[in-house]
Design a protein around this motif. Structure first.
Motif, PDB file in Angstrom:
ATOM      1  N   SER A  84       0.656  -1.205   0.068  1.00  0.00           N
ATOM      2  CA  SER A  84       0.277   0.016  -0.032  1.00  0.00           C
ATOM      3  C   SER A  84       0.786   1.138   0.106  1.00  0.00           C
ATOM      4  CB  SER A  84      -0.964   0.096   1.352  1.00  0.00           C
ATOM      5  OG  SER A  84      -0.240  -0.100   2.379  1.00  0.00           O
ATOM      6  N   SER A  86       2.671   4.582   0.756  1.00  0.00           N
ATOM      7  CA  SER A  86       3.211   5.058   2.208  1.00  0.00           C
ATOM      8  C   SER A  86       2.655   6.390   2.629  1.00  0.00           C
ATOM      9  CB  SER A  86       5.004   5.082   1.826  1.00  0.00           C
ATOM     10  OG  SER A  86       4.884   5.865   0.797  1.00  0.00           O
ATOM     11  N   ASN A  89      -2.265   7.695   5.895  1.00  0.00           N
ATOM     12  CA  ASN A  89      -2.261   7.326   7.143  1.00  0.00           C
ATOM     13  C   ASN A  89      -3.238   6.370   7.492  1.00  0.00           C
ATOM     14  OD1 ASN A  89      -0.037   8.914   7.887  1.00  0.00           O
ATOM     15  ND2 ASN A  89      -1.104  10.455   8.156  1.00  0.00           N
ATOM     16  N   ASN A 117      -0.843   1.184   6.437  1.00  0.00           N
ATOM     17  CA  ASN A 117      -0.068   2.020   5.722  1.00  0.00           C
ATOM     18  C   ASN A 117       1.341   1.217   5.343  1.00  0.00           C
ATOM     19  OD1 ASN A 117       0.681   4.489   4.697  1.00  0.00           O
ATOM     20  ND2 ASN A 117       1.743   4.812   6.327  1.00  0.00           N
ATOM     21  N   ASN A 118       1.718   1.597   3.978  1.00  0.00           N
ATOM     22  CA  ASN A 118       3.136   0.793   3.830  1.00  0.00           C
ATOM     23  C   ASN A 118       3.300  -0.411   3.885  1.00  0.00           C
ATOM     24  OD1 ASN A 118       5.626   1.331   2.298  1.00  0.00           O
ATOM     25  ND2 ASN A 118       6.380   1.831   3.994  1.00  0.00           N
TER      26      ASN A 118
END
Length: 159
Positions: A84, A86, A89, A117-118
């Motif tokens: 996903s 980065s 949030n 996130n990320n």
């Protein structure tokens, strides 16, 4: 090499469609217990995705295939097809439904999927209002009976 497909005479590279892909992903899930996450045995997995540019949409049908009394939330275990973005949030998108066999069997109304996130992880979230009678914010292992399917889809973005 080209810059992708453009439409209506638009020649801006930033507006070109330069990535399209369809495929399958594992649909692997785990119990998110803080004392040590463990994979959950699933079968009858149907997990597909479509990536258009930076947007990924995933569809899934997974069935729990194990007995046991674990604790913790149900989450996709590093199994999403792409990492996903980065810079996001919080992203909660799509929906899921846990089919426990009928209202008297404890069907979950379902909810959304929170994309971490990320990462390649997603967590099953459901509303906790009185009408849905959800005891917690996340779908817990104890709420998913053996041999019962969860159906759903979600969309997220990649870098």
């Amino acid at each position: 090499g080209g810059g992708g497909i453009t439409f209506n005479g638009d020649t801006a590279a930033a507006n070109a469609l330069d990535d399209y892909e369809e495929g399958t992903w594992t649909g692997a899930v785990m119990d998110g217990n803080t004392n040590g996450r463990q994979n959950i045995s699933v079968n009858n997995v149907v997990a597909t995705y479509r990536k258009i540019g930076k947007q990924v949409t995933c569809w899934f049908n997974i069935t729990r295939n194990e007995t046991g009394s674990r604790t913790g939330q149900i989450r996709f275990n590093d199994s999403l097809p792409f990492t996903s973005a980065s810079g996001m949030n919080v992203i909660v998108a799509g929906s899921w439904w846990l089919d426990e066999g009928g209202v008297t069997s404890g069907d979950s109304v379902g909810g959304s999927v929170y994309i971490v996130n990320n990462s390649t992880q997603g967590v099953f979230v459901h509303p906790t209002n009185d009408s849905q009678q959800a005891p917690s914010r996340y779908l817990e292992y104890s709420q998913w009976s053996q041999h019962r399917p969860i159906y759903g889809f979600f969309t997220y973005y990649v870098d």
